[in-house]
Design an enzyme around this catalytic site. Structure first.
Site, PDB file in Angstrom:
ATOM      1  N   ASP A 296      50.984  95.163  77.413  1.00  0.00           N
ATOM      2  CA  ASP A 296      49.640  95.074  76.838  1.00  0.00           C
ATOM      3  C   ASP A 296      49.641  95.748  75.474  1.00  0.00           C
ATOM      4  O   ASP A 296      49.970  96.939  75.358  1.00  0.00           O
ATOM      5  CB  ASP A 296      48.617  95.763  77.744  1.00  0.00           C
ATOM      6  CG  ASP A 296      47.257  95.888  77.082  1.00  0.00           C
ATOM      7  OD1 ASP A 296      46.566  94.868  76.969  1.00  0.00           O
ATOM      8  OD2 ASP A 296      46.895  97.015  76.674  1.00  0.00           O
TER       9      ASP A 296
ATOM     10  N   ASP B 105      47.096  89.302  73.768  1.00  0.00           N
ATOM     11  CA  ASP B 105      47.606  90.675  73.732  1.00  0.00           C
ATOM     12  C   ASP B 105      48.309  91.112  75.015  1.00  0.00           C
ATOM     13  O   ASP B 105      48.688  92.273  75.140  1.00  0.00           O
ATOM     14  CB  ASP B 105      46.474  91.655  73.416  1.00  0.00           C
ATOM     15  CG  ASP B 105      45.361  91.617  74.452  1.00  0.00           C
ATOM     16  OD1 ASP B 105      45.342  90.676  75.270  1.00  0.00           O
ATOM     17  OD2 ASP B 105      44.501  92.519  74.435  1.00  0.00           O
ATOM     18  N   GLU B 106      48.490  90.192  75.982  1.00  0.00           N
ATOM     19  CA  GLU B 106      49.163  90.558  77.224  1.00  0.00           C
ATOM     20  C   GLU B 106      50.170  89.489  77.628  1.00  0.00           C
ATOM     21  O   GLU B 106      49.930  88.297  77.442  1.00  0.00           O
ATOM     22  CB  GLU B 106      48.151  90.741  78.365  1.00  0.00           C
ATOM     23  CG  GLU B 106      47.340  92.023  78.283  1.00  0.00           C
ATOM     24  CD  GLU B 106      46.484  92.222  79.524  1.00  0.00           C
ATOM     25  OE1 GLU B 106      46.302  93.390  79.924  1.00  0.00           O
ATOM     26  OE2 GLU B 106      46.005  91.232  80.092  1.00  0.00           O
TER      27      GLU B 106
END
Length: 426
Positions: free
Chosen positions: A19, A118-119
């Site tokens: 993350d 973002d992950e």
């Protein structure tokens, strides 16, 4: 504790979930040469609007001022240390792509699943002889992302995708090193005391339903009668029960080839729309976007949905979401718009200002599978050729190369949306 699962028969892979912390803010700090761990920076969708959403607050801004990503621009503290920047979605996407390429240095692309901008999950099983154990790899990934992109990351590790995600959200983001690992046998101590609302996949409605039957922690869920859960919630109840025991049989696979099951587009309008004529323009433009995406994939839909959200104010919020299925699948804008118009005229309550509009085309099938009747075949073929020609022009010269005249009226949104990426300026 009574163990109901034989964990020796469960997957024991080395799964990492990475993350990028406060991603938009961290990426923007990197663009400006700032340390995202120290800079007080807020990424705002549109600084010209006081009600605009704070898309991301830097780590320091969250820590020192308590600002969250769901704040409004006008709610930000008036402090000279806080730097306000306008979102640059194009740059953030570039940074996300670079981050994925770094992950590819430690695992092949078919062992990476991009969950969001973002992950991402990464399966590093079998790479021990190349890079070392999972903790070594996690530190190498974290250090390399920081060195090359100046993006801080948190990493959760587990024997499957579910546990890696839970480990990330519940422990890794708060750990001193921002890295943590969960094992099956540790779940009673690490997962079961957690409030049920923090369990991945449980929203506010399910939380209320579980509270009604006395389930307030993950441990309560794990020790509840699975048969009663299935009777009350169906297969979802069984799935939640399995998750409370860390059971997840899904595999890390790339998601670039996942077929669409539906096509939807929605917008939160910049102002209240009170005139039905203007609302209809927005609906028509969204129908145009939805059907263009469906045609590009060669898919038609039989179910058409319209969602309308009323504004807060003198008349409190509310709205409606309705759908209807048709006999012949379609990906033509005029046919989808006609159905949406019927839904709007049937369910819209005059006098309500509108702030959100959503159009959806679902229940899809290949356009090659659609059986046309003899009388409409030629007209629909001409319509298809015209639509494809317009799509081709827009693909080559931009989405505003061809527009309906209504898009130039006050209610039109197509021109403004063409300047944005993911709903925000690029």
């Amino acid at each position: 504790m009574v163990r109901l699962f034989d964990y020796t028969k469960m997957p024991h892979r080395s799964i990492l979930m990475i993350d990028a912390r406060s991603f938009y803010a961290s990426a923007h700090c990197a663009l400006l040469g700032l340390d995202p761990r120290a800079a007080h920076l807020a990424v705002v969708g549109d600084p010209e609007r006081s009600g605009s959403i704070v898309l991301a607050a830097s780590i320091a801004l969250k820590r020192d001022f308590g600002v969250s990503n769901v704040s409004r621009f006008f709610e930000l503290p008036k402090d000279p240390r806080i730097q306000i920047v306008k979102a640059q979605m194009g740059k953030y996407i570039e940074t996300s792509t670079k981050l994925t390429k770094i992950l590819n240095q430690f695992a092949p692309y078919d062992s990476i699943f991009q969950y969001s901008i973002d992950e991402a999950w990464v399966d590093i099983t079998g790479t021990e002889k190349l890079f070392g154990d999972k903790w070594t790899v996690a530190r190498l990934i974290k250090d390399k992302i920081w060195k090359e992109l100046t993006i801080p990351v948190a990493i959760g590790m587990g024997p499957n995708m579910l546990m890696a995600k839970l480990c990330l959200d519940i422990e890794a983001k708060k750990a001193s090193e921002n890295i943590a690992e969960w094992r099956y046998e540790e779940l009673p101590d690490r997962l079961w005391p957690v409030p049920i609302k923090k369990m991945w996949g449980i929203g506010s409605r399910m939380e209320r339903n579980l509270h009604r039957i006395g389930i307030r922690t993950v441990g309560h869920l794990a020790n509840y009668d699975v048969n009663l859960l299935e009777k009350r919630f169906g297969i979802i109840g069984v799935q939640l029960y399995n998750h409370s025991w860390g059971i997840d049989l899904s595999e890390v696979k790339p998601n670039y080839d996942v077929a669409h099951k539906s096509y939807g587009n929605g917008i939160t309008l910049l102002r209240d729309y009170s005139k039905p004529s203007e609302i209809k323009i927005v609906i028509q433009e969204l129908c145009d976007e939805v059907t263009r995406r469906a045609r590009k994939d060669g898919l038609m839909g039989k179910t058409i949905g319209l969602g309308i959200g009323y504004s807060d104010g003198v008349i409190s919020g509310g709205g409606f979401s309705r759908s209807v299925s048709i006999d012949t699948p379609t990906y033509f804008e005029d046919e989808v718009y006609r159905i949406c118009l019927q839904l709007f005229e049937r369910y819209y309550e005059p006098g309500h200002d509108v702030r959100t509009v959503y159009v959806c085309l679902s229940n899809v099938c290949s356009d090659r599978e659609v059986q046309l009747d003899f009388f409409s075949f030629r007209s629909r073929e001409r319509k298809r050729n015209l639509s494809m020609a317009i799509d081709d022009i827009r693909e080559r010269f931009g989405t505003t190369a061809i527009l309906k005249a209504s898009s130039y009226l006050d209610g039109g949104i197509a021109i403004e949306r063409s300047r944005k990426i993911g709903g925000h300026y690029g």
